[in-house]
Write a protein that holds these residues in place. Sequence first.
Motif, PDB file in Angstrom:
ATOM      1  N   SER A 249     -22.611  40.828 -36.782  1.00 44.38           N
ATOM      2  CA  SER A 249     -23.768  40.871 -37.679  1.00 44.38           C
ATOM      3  C   SER A 249     -23.785  42.174 -38.460  1.00 44.38           C
ATOM      4  N   TRP A 250     -23.439  43.266 -37.799  1.00 45.20           N
ATOM      5  CA  TRP A 250     -23.389  44.584 -38.463  1.00 45.20           C
ATOM      6  C   TRP A 250     -22.304  44.618 -39.540  1.00 45.20           C
ATOM      7  N   VAL A 251     -21.117  44.095 -39.236  1.00 44.70           N
ATOM      8  CA  VAL A 251     -20.026  44.044 -40.202  1.00 44.70           C
ATOM      9  C   VAL A 251     -20.436  43.257 -41.437  1.00 44.70           C
ATOM     10  N   GLN A 252     -21.060  42.098 -41.219  1.00 46.77           N
ATOM     11  CA  GLN A 252     -21.460  41.254 -42.338  1.00 46.77           C
ATOM     12  C   GLN A 252     -22.576  41.885 -43.152  1.00 46.77           C
ATOM     13  N   ARG A 253     -23.552  42.433 -42.460  1.00 44.25           N
ATOM     14  CA  ARG A 253     -24.721  43.010 -43.140  1.00 44.25           C
ATOM     15  C   ARG A 253     -24.350  44.254 -43.953  1.00 44.25           C
ATOM     16  N   GLU A 254     -23.480  45.104 -43.384  1.00 42.62           N
ATOM     17  CA  GLU A 254     -23.153  46.377 -44.020  1.00 42.62           C
ATOM     18  C   GLU A 254     -21.875  46.324 -44.859  1.00 42.62           C
ATOM     19  N   GLY A 255     -21.180  45.202 -44.840  1.00 47.58           N
ATOM     20  CA  GLY A 255     -19.939  45.098 -45.604  1.00 47.58           C
ATOM     21  C   GLY A 255     -18.848  46.034 -45.092  1.00 47.58           C
ATOM     22  N   ILE A 256     -18.723  46.165 -43.792  1.00 47.14           N
ATOM     23  CA  ILE A 256     -17.763  47.097 -43.184  1.00 47.14           C
ATOM     24  C   ILE A 256     -16.354  46.504 -43.253  1.00 47.14           C
ATOM     25  N   ALA A 257     -15.405  47.285 -43.746  1.00 50.43           N
ATOM     26  CA  ALA A 257     -14.024  46.809 -43.845  1.00 50.43           C
ATOM     27  C   ALA A 257     -13.004  47.875 -43.483  1.00 50.43           C
ATOM     28  N   ALA A 258     -13.462  49.064 -43.093  1.00 55.23           N
ATOM     29  CA  ALA A 258     -12.570  50.175 -42.758  1.00 55.23           C
ATOM     30  C   ALA A 258     -13.398  51.236 -42.047  1.00 55.23           C
ATOM     31  N   PRO A 259     -12.762  52.206 -41.406  1.00 56.41           N
ATOM     32  CA  PRO A 259     -13.517  53.308 -40.810  1.00 56.41           C
ATOM     33  C   PRO A 259     -14.348  54.053 -41.857  1.00 56.41           C
ATOM     34  N   LEU A 260     -15.389  54.711 -41.404  1.00 59.79           N
ATOM     35  CA  LEU A 260     -16.201  55.519 -42.301  1.00 59.79           C
ATOM     36  C   LEU A 260     -15.339  56.596 -42.953  1.00 59.79           C
ATOM     37  N   TYR A 261     -15.580  56.847 -44.232  1.00 61.48           N
ATOM     38  CA  TYR A 261     -14.892  57.860 -45.045  1.00 61.48           C
ATOM     39  C   TYR A 261     -13.525  57.412 -45.533  1.00 61.48           C
ATOM     40  N   TRP A 262     -13.130  56.156 -45.268  1.00 64.15           N
ATOM     41  CA  TRP A 262     -11.894  55.630 -45.845  1.00 64.15           C
ATOM     42  C   TRP A 262     -12.210  54.952 -47.180  1.00 64.15           C
ATOM     43  N   GLN A 263     -11.277  55.065 -48.109  1.00 64.30           N
ATOM     44  CA  GLN A 263     -11.372  54.363 -49.390  1.00 64.30           C
ATOM     45  C   GLN A 263      -9.974  54.161 -49.941  1.00 64.30           C
ATOM     46  N   GLN A 264      -9.829  53.149 -50.792  1.00 64.54           N
ATOM     47  CA  GLN A 264      -8.541  52.885 -51.437  1.00 64.54           C
ATOM     48  C   GLN A 264      -8.558  53.381 -52.866  1.00 64.54           C
ATOM     49  N   ASN A 265      -7.459  53.989 -53.299  1.00 62.34           N
ATOM     50  CA  ASN A 265      -7.354  54.389 -54.703  1.00 62.34           C
ATOM     51  C   ASN A 265      -6.827  53.222 -55.535  1.00 62.34           C
ATOM     52  N   SER A 266      -6.621  53.466 -56.810  1.00 62.07           N
ATOM     53  CA  SER A 266      -6.214  52.390 -57.726  1.00 62.07           C
ATOM     54  C   SER A 266      -4.844  51.824 -57.402  1.00 62.07           C
ATOM     55  N   ASP A 267      -4.042  52.581 -56.650  1.00 62.60           N
ATOM     56  CA  ASP A 267      -2.717  52.109 -56.251  1.00 62.60           C
ATOM     57  C   ASP A 267      -2.729  51.397 -54.904  1.00 62.60           C
ATOM     58  N   GLY A 268      -3.915  51.236 -54.332  1.00 61.54           N
ATOM     59  CA  GLY A 268      -4.021  50.574 -53.045  1.00 61.54           C
ATOM     60  C   GLY A 268      -3.763  51.483 -51.854  1.00 61.54           C
ATOM     61  N   GLN A 269      -3.579  52.788 -52.106  1.00 58.85           N
ATOM     62  CA  GLN A 269      -3.339  53.732 -51.009  1.00 58.85           C
ATOM     63  C   GLN A 269      -4.662  54.078 -50.325  1.00 58.85           C
ATOM     64  N   TRP A 270      -4.639  54.132 -48.999  1.00 58.52           N
ATOM     65  CA  TRP A 270      -5.836  54.492 -48.253  1.00 58.52           C
ATOM     66  C   TRP A 270      -5.972  56.005 -48.172  1.00 58.52           C
ATOM     67  N   LEU A 271      -7.167  56.486 -48.494  1.00 61.39           N
ATOM     68  CA  LEU A 271      -7.512  57.894 -48.422  1.00 61.39           C
ATOM     69  C   LEU A 271      -8.653  58.070 -47.423  1.00 61.39           C
ATOM     70  N   SER A 272      -8.740  59.252 -46.859  1.00 57.03           N
ATOM     71  CA  SER A 272      -9.880  59.547 -45.988  1.00 57.03           C
ATOM     72  C   SER A 272     -10.477  60.889 -46.398  1.00 57.03           C
ATOM     73  N   PHE A 273     -11.806  60.953 -46.359  1.00 52.74           N
ATOM     74  CA  PHE A 273     -12.497  62.189 -46.700  1.00 52.74           C
ATOM     75  C   PHE A 273     -12.818  62.960 -45.438  1.00 52.74           C
ATOM     76  N   GLY A 274     -12.458  64.223 -45.427  1.00 57.63           N
ATOM     77  CA  GLY A 274     -12.751  65.094 -44.296  1.00 57.63           C
ATOM     78  C   GLY A 274     -13.355  66.392 -44.771  1.00 57.63           C
ATOM     79  N   LEU A 275     -13.602  67.290 -43.853  1.00 57.62           N
ATOM     80  CA  LEU A 275     -14.180  68.580 -44.214  1.00 57.62           C
ATOM     81  C   LEU A 275     -13.239  69.403 -45.082  1.00 57.62           C
ATOM     82  N   ASP A 276     -11.962  69.019 -45.133  1.00 61.55           N
ATOM     83  CA  ASP A 276     -11.012  69.690 -46.019  1.00 61.55           C
ATOM     84  C   ASP A 276     -10.734  68.871 -47.275  1.00 61.55           C
ATOM     85  N   GLY A 277     -11.579  67.904 -47.565  1.00 61.34           N
ATOM     86  CA  GLY A 277     -11.466  67.160 -48.809  1.00 61.34           C
ATOM     87  C   GLY A 277     -10.909  65.760 -48.641  1.00 61.34           C
ATOM     88  N   LEU A 278     -10.597  65.122 -49.764  1.00 56.27           N
ATOM     89  CA  LEU A 278     -10.100  63.750 -49.801  1.00 56.27           C
ATOM     90  C   LEU A 278      -8.584  63.769 -49.778  1.00 56.27           C
TER      91      LEU A 278
END
Length: 419
Positions: A249-278
């Motif tokens: 229910s949480w996945v569906q409601r929040e649209g969860i598809a990856a760990p927090l702070y992960w995102q994909q760039n335009s090339d499909g590469q996964w990035l993660s944001f940390g205290l030292d940046g993206l």
Amino acid sequence: MGAGRVPVTVGLKDRFFATRKLTVDLTTPLSDADATVQSMPDTSPAKWHLAHVTWFLESFVLRDHVPQYRAFDDNFAYLFNSYYEAEGARHTRAARGLITRPSLGQILDYRTHVESAIEAHWNNLPETALQLVELGIQHEQQHQELLLTDILHLFAQNPIYPAYWPTPIIGDAAIFREDGAGWREGPWGLQSIGFEGAGFAFDCEGPRHEVYLQPFALCERTVSNAEWMYFMNDGGYSDPHLWLSDGWSWVQREGIAAPLYWQQNSDGQWLSFGLDGLRAVDLSAPVTHISLYEADAYASWANARLPTEAEWEVAAASFPSGEGHLLDRPGPVRPKVAGCSNPFGNVWQWTGSAYRPYPGFRAAAGAVGEYNGKFMSGQFVLRGGSCATPRGHVRASYRNFFYPHQRWQFTGLRLAKNV
């Protein structure tokens, strides 16, 4: 914080001032605006953390044990109390980010004022007050970790993804193996868990008691980002059969598809944001910023399970808790390679155990007994500490706890199985 037994240890004064200094040093990169804003109700502004741990000392050490002491500001008890009902009314947690005044500078002056008063009266403080200083050190170390994780969550809301503490990119050698990690069988049968012996422990870590464990094994390392990507690519976030009902229910409601702070760039590469940046996701590092729901789903996908907290504790008891990737000083904080066999540090590890009292548990008397016991409902236990946990703060019996949907802390997992 509540604690059942708080011994007065050698070097207490030096540790007290070292802890106080580290907290301030951790805020050095922050502007007044950085230190004021609150990014969600679960987090607190850096300025509030700085003041709250100081209010704790002012209230329970100075006010209660130094008769001639006068409060720095009578408004601070209302502004910077957290959960202590015995201490009276307090400002709403979700609105802490609206406290634009006092300024960061005034909060730092408050810290100096309280530290100076404690130092001036140190030689006359009774043992009960020194015990509260020890408790204050442990309390502040917990807030040092919260300070960092709350800053990370705040900066992650900024579309330019600023680095809290920039650092050159230094790649770690990938240790992920196609055949997976090894397993280590743990002690089973009648075992004892819970704190016992010399040193500090929070009240929720005891009393020590016996548990019976069936034969089990723990994975030699935590789950890596590379392994998590296999889970994602295999449809792990879209298969309801892997998930607890509340988790799905949480996945569906929040649209969860990856760990927090992960995102994909335009090339499909996964990035993660940390205290030292993206940065590009480090495949060799442990997966982190995952919820209990995600950890449990991954364990189901991997034909394994989460360890119980008793299994984790007896397996970790033979390892030195002061080693591992833990916080030593200000600077970049990010988990390192997932291959270390020492179970302490790097990422907190979810267990499948509910946070409930041990047999014979009693909360400490008075206001300082409120923190742990009254939260033993609806939360799950995590073990081991993280890269943001101050070195020397955790031990095998240490019980951290969060709600199953929360993941802004450095939370990961280590698999378990029956043998």
